[in-house]
Enzyme design. Structure first.
Site, PDB file in Angstrom:
ATOM      1  N   ARG A 103       0.826  -1.226   0.000  1.00  0.00           N
ATOM      2  CA  ARG A 103       0.000   0.000   0.000  1.00  0.00           C
ATOM      3  C   ARG A 103       0.849   1.260   0.000  1.00  0.00           C
ATOM      4  O   ARG A 103       0.327   2.347  -0.184  1.00  0.00           O
ATOM      5  CB  ARG A 103      -0.942  -0.006   1.215  1.00  0.00           C
ATOM      6  CG  ARG A 103      -2.067  -1.016   1.079  1.00  0.00           C
ATOM      7  CD  ARG A 103      -2.956  -1.036   2.298  1.00  0.00           C
ATOM      8  NE  ARG A 103      -2.283  -1.599   3.454  1.00  0.00           N
ATOM      9  CZ  ARG A 103      -2.792  -1.652   4.674  1.00  0.00           C
ATOM     10  NH1 ARG A 103      -3.987  -1.150   4.908  1.00  0.00           N
ATOM     11  NH2 ARG A 103      -2.132  -2.195   5.666  1.00  0.00           N
ATOM     12  N   HIS A 137      -1.992  -4.857  -4.110  1.00  0.00           N
ATOM     13  CA  HIS A 137      -2.748  -3.610  -3.975  1.00  0.00           C
ATOM     14  C   HIS A 137      -2.634  -2.727  -5.217  1.00  0.00           C
ATOM     15  O   HIS A 137      -3.633  -2.220  -5.707  1.00  0.00           O
ATOM     16  CB  HIS A 137      -2.271  -2.867  -2.723  1.00  0.00           C
ATOM     17  CG  HIS A 137      -3.009  -1.585  -2.498  1.00  0.00           C
ATOM     18  ND1 HIS A 137      -4.342  -1.561  -2.166  1.00  0.00           N
ATOM     19  CD2 HIS A 137      -2.614  -0.291  -2.585  1.00  0.00           C
ATOM     20  CE1 HIS A 137      -4.738  -0.303  -2.053  1.00  0.00           C
ATOM     21  NE2 HIS A 137      -3.710   0.483  -2.299  1.00  0.00           N
ATOM     22  N   LYS A 201     -15.353   7.348   0.097  1.00  0.00           N
ATOM     23  CA  LYS A 201     -14.472   7.259   1.278  1.00  0.00           C
ATOM     24  C   LYS A 201     -13.375   8.305   1.197  1.00  0.00           C
ATOM     25  O   LYS A 201     -12.789   8.513   0.135  1.00  0.00           O
ATOM     26  CB  LYS A 201     -13.839   5.866   1.335  1.00  0.00           C
ATOM     27  CG  LYS A 201     -12.789   5.688   2.440  1.00  0.00           C
ATOM     28  CD  LYS A 201     -12.257   4.258   2.483  1.00  0.00           C
ATOM     29  CE  LYS A 201     -10.782   4.188   2.174  1.00  0.00           C
ATOM     30  NZ  LYS A 201     -10.183   2.873   2.325  1.00  0.00           N
ATOM     31  N   ARG A 203      -9.815   9.527   3.431  1.00  0.00           N
ATOM     32  CA  ARG A 203      -8.925   9.187   4.545  1.00  0.00           C
ATOM     33  C   ARG A 203      -8.058  10.378   4.860  1.00  0.00           C
ATOM     34  O   ARG A 203      -7.473  10.984   3.961  1.00  0.00           O
ATOM     35  CB  ARG A 203      -8.054   7.974   4.171  1.00  0.00           C
ATOM     36  CG  ARG A 203      -7.270   7.414   5.352  1.00  0.00           C
ATOM     37  CD  ARG A 203      -6.339   6.293   4.921  1.00  0.00           C
ATOM     38  NE  ARG A 203      -6.973   5.013   4.652  1.00  0.00           N
ATOM     39  CZ  ARG A 203      -7.229   4.085   5.569  1.00  0.00           C
ATOM     40  NH1 ARG A 203      -6.930   4.297   6.843  1.00  0.00           N
ATOM     41  NH2 ARG A 203      -7.779   2.935   5.230  1.00  0.00           N
TER      42      ARG A 203
HETATM   43  C1  R5P Z   1      -6.849   0.725   0.802  1.00  0.00           C
HETATM   44  O1  R5P Z   1      -6.705   1.348  -0.247  1.00  0.00           O
HETATM   45  C2  R5P Z   1      -7.096  -0.734   0.821  1.00  0.00           C
HETATM   46  O2  R5P Z   1      -7.610  -1.194  -0.393  1.00  0.00           O
HETATM   47  C3  R5P Z   1      -8.023  -1.120   1.956  1.00  0.00           C
HETATM   48  O3  R5P Z   1      -9.266  -0.489   1.759  1.00  0.00           O
HETATM   49  C4  R5P Z   1      -7.450  -0.699   3.271  1.00  0.00           C
HETATM   50  O4  R5P Z   1      -6.141  -1.166   3.370  1.00  0.00           O
HETATM   51  C5  R5P Z   1      -8.244  -1.235   4.431  1.00  0.00           C
HETATM   52  O5  R5P Z   1      -7.669  -0.771   5.615  1.00  0.00           O
HETATM   53  P1  R5P Z   1      -8.491  -0.737   6.960  1.00  0.00           P
HETATM   54  O6  R5P Z   1      -9.068  -2.123   7.153  1.00  0.00           O
HETATM   55  O7  R5P Z   1      -7.490  -0.393   8.022  1.00  0.00           O
HETATM   56  O8  R5P Z   1      -9.553   0.293   6.823  1.00  0.00           O
END
Ligand code: R5P
Length: 300
Positions: A103, A137, A201, A203
Site C-alpha cells: 500500500r 494492492h 471514502k 482518509r
Molecule cells: C486501501 O486502499 C485498501 O484497499 C483497503 O481499503 C485498506 O487497506 C483497508 O484498511 P483498513 O481495514 O485499516 O480500513
C-alpha cells in the site's frame, strides 16, 4: 529439472497444500530471533543435494501475525532466497501471496518514500527467476521487474465460496471509488449484469481516520463488500454499516488479504456483517478459501 518446495514459516499450511497439489517434495525451515533481535533461518535439510540443480519454489507470505511482524517475514524470505541460491538451485520461484508494504506505492505527504517499489526491486534483484503474488494492492509496482512476475487473481474462488453460501440478488459494493474496477471484475463471477456500486471514502492522510458517506439501493439485496485488504477493519465496517442502512439483507465482508488487525473482527461484525471471508494468503480464522490450487495451476 526436479522441483522442490520450501515451506516458509509464514505459509506452513498453504505451502504444504501447494506442494501436494503439485505432487512434489517439500521441506520446511527452522527460524528464530537472536538475543540482539536479528533473525535467523535455515532450510531444514541435512543434505544440500536436495536443493542443488532443482527448481526451488519458496512460499512465504509477509503479513503480520501474532508470531512475527512483516519485517521478520521479509527477512526470512530473503534468507530463504539467499540460502537456496548458495546451494545452487537451478531456478528460484518465489510465491508471496500477500506482499507487505504494497500500500506504500505512492506519495501522500512530502518527504515520503515509495517503499512498495523499492521492496519489489529488492526481491527482483535478490536472484529469483519468477515472482508470484496474489491481488497485489497496486499492480503497477510489478511493472519494472526483470524476472517473470504474475499477479494471481483470487476473485473466482472467493465468488465460488460466496455462491456456495446461497447468496442471492447480489450487489457488489466497493468501499471506495478506487476499488470499483476490481469490484466490477469480481461481480462478473456472480453472473452477467450483477450490479456494482460504491461509497465515497476519504482518509485523513495525517491521522489515517476514514469517513464514508452514501446511500445505495440495496433493499433486500445480498451485499458483497469487496476489498483487497482488511487491515484495521475501519473501511469494511463503515461500508457494511452504510450497506445495512441502505436496506441490505445479508452482508458478506470479503477480502483477499484479511489481516484483521486489532479489533477488526468485532468492528466488522458489529457493523452488521454476516461473515468475514478471506483467503489463506493470511492464515487465520477468516481464511475460508484456499489459494493452493490457483497458485499451483500457475506453477505447473
Ligand atoms: C486501501 O486502499 C485498501 O484497499 C483497503 O481499503 C485498506 O487497506 C483497508 O484498511 P483498513 O481495514 O485499516 O480500513
Amino acid at each position: 529439472m526436479g522441483k522442490i518446495l520450501v515451506v516458509g514459516p509464514a505459509s506452513q499450511m498453504l505451502g504444504v497444500k501447494i506442494a501436494k497439489e503439485l505432487s512434489i517434495d517439500y521441506v520446511n525451515t527452522e527460524s528464530k530471533t537472536f538475543p540482539d533481535g536479528e533473525n535467523y533461518l535455515r532450510i531444514n535439510i541435512e543434505d544440500e543435494g536436495v536443493i542443488e540443480g532443482k527448481e526451488v519454489i519458496i512460499v512465504q507470505t509477509t503479513g503480520p501475525s501474532s508470531s512475527a511482524n512483516q519485517n521478520t517475514r521479509l527477512f526470512e524470505l530473503f534468507m530463504m532466497i539467499d540460502s537456496v541460491k548458495r546451494m545452487h538451485a537451478k531456478k528460484i520461484v518465489c510465491v508471496i501471496p500477500y506482499l507487505a508494504y504494497a500500500r506504500q506505492d505512492k506519495i501522500f505527504r512530502p518527504g515520503e518514500c515509495e517503499f512498495a517499489n523499492l521492496l519489489v526491486g529488492m526481491i527482483n534483484s535478490s536472484g529469483i527467476d519468477e515472482l508470484y503474488v496474489v491481488d497485489i494492492h497496486a499492480p503497477k509496482v510489478l511493472e519494472k521487474t526483470s524476472s517473470k512476475t504474475i499477479n494471481i487473481d483470487s476473485m473466482e474462488i472467493l465468488a465460488d465460496y460466496i455462491k456456495s453460501l446461497g447468496a442471492k440478488d447480489i450487489v457488489v459494493v466497493a468501499p471506495d471509488k478506487g476499488a470499483v474496477e476490481r469490484s466490477k471484475a469480481f461481480a462478473k463471477h456472480f453472473g452477467e449484469n450483477v450490479p456494482v456500486d460504491y461509497f465515497k471514502k476519504t482518509r485523513d492522510v495525517n491521522t489515517g481516520e476514514i469517513s464514508m458517506t452514501g446511500k445505495l439501493s440495496l433493499e433486500n439485496k445480498d451485499v458483497v463488500v469487496s476489498d483487497d485488504i482488511i487491515a484495521t477493519g475501519g473501511t469494511m465496517a463503515n461500508a457494511i454499516k452504510l450497506s445495512k442502512e441502505s436496506g441490505a439483507n445479508k452482508v458478506y465482508a470479503v477480502a483477499t488479504h484479511a489481516l484483521l488487525l486489532q479489533n477488526a473482527r468485532y468492528r466488522i461484525l458489529k457493523a452488521g456483517a454476516d461473515e468475514i471471508i478471506g483467503t489463506d494468503s493470511i492464515d487465520n480464522n477468516a481464511s475460508k478459501v484456499s489459494l493452493a490450487k490457483a497458485i499451483a495451476d500457475y506453477l505447473r
